[in-house]
Design a protein around this motif. Structure first.
Motif: not given
Length: 130
Positions: A29-32, A44-45, A49-50, A56-58
């Protein structure tokens, strides 16, 4: 049931496998978001926040996969997923199956479990405390 009582001795290994496999999915999810890998039809733009969520995800996913600082990282990630659900998914629809929030809820509760259960087997945390 006697059949399943013998499985209890493998609980640390099962917990370690749950932690690692969940972390690997979370890293995706983070790497995408950060690198568009795996390639997404709708990249994703990266807003503020993104970008914070992607980092955090990566990074959090890598730390969890390694089993390093498992409990504090799981605490941060459980919070991130709770926020993600209520900010991004819940406004779309009440039901998770309709609002796309199934994964966020599952991640949140798996991370919540890791806060209490610890990393299980195959974790660098186990070497730090030895």
């Amino acid at each position: 049931m006697k059949l399943f009582e013998g499985l209890a001795r493998y609980q640390p290994q099962a917990l370690g496998a749950l932690r690692i496999m969940t972390a690997l999915q979370f890293i995706e999810h983070g790497s995408q978001k950060l690198f568009n890998f795996p390639i997404s039809a709708e990249p994703h733009a990266l807003t503020g926040l993104t970008t914070a969520a992607a980092i955090l995800e990566f990074a959090g996913g890598i730390l969890l996969a390694l089993g390093l600082f498992t409990r504090p990282v799981a605490f941060l990630l459980a919070g991130e997923m709770a926020i993600a659900y209520f900010v991004a998914h819940m406004p779309r629809d009440f039901f998770p199956v309709n609002n796309g929030g199934d994964a966020a809820i599952s991640f949140c509760f798996i991370f919540l479990y890791l806060i209490f259960a610890g990393p299980g087997a195959f974790a660098l945390d186990n070497r730090r405390s030895a």
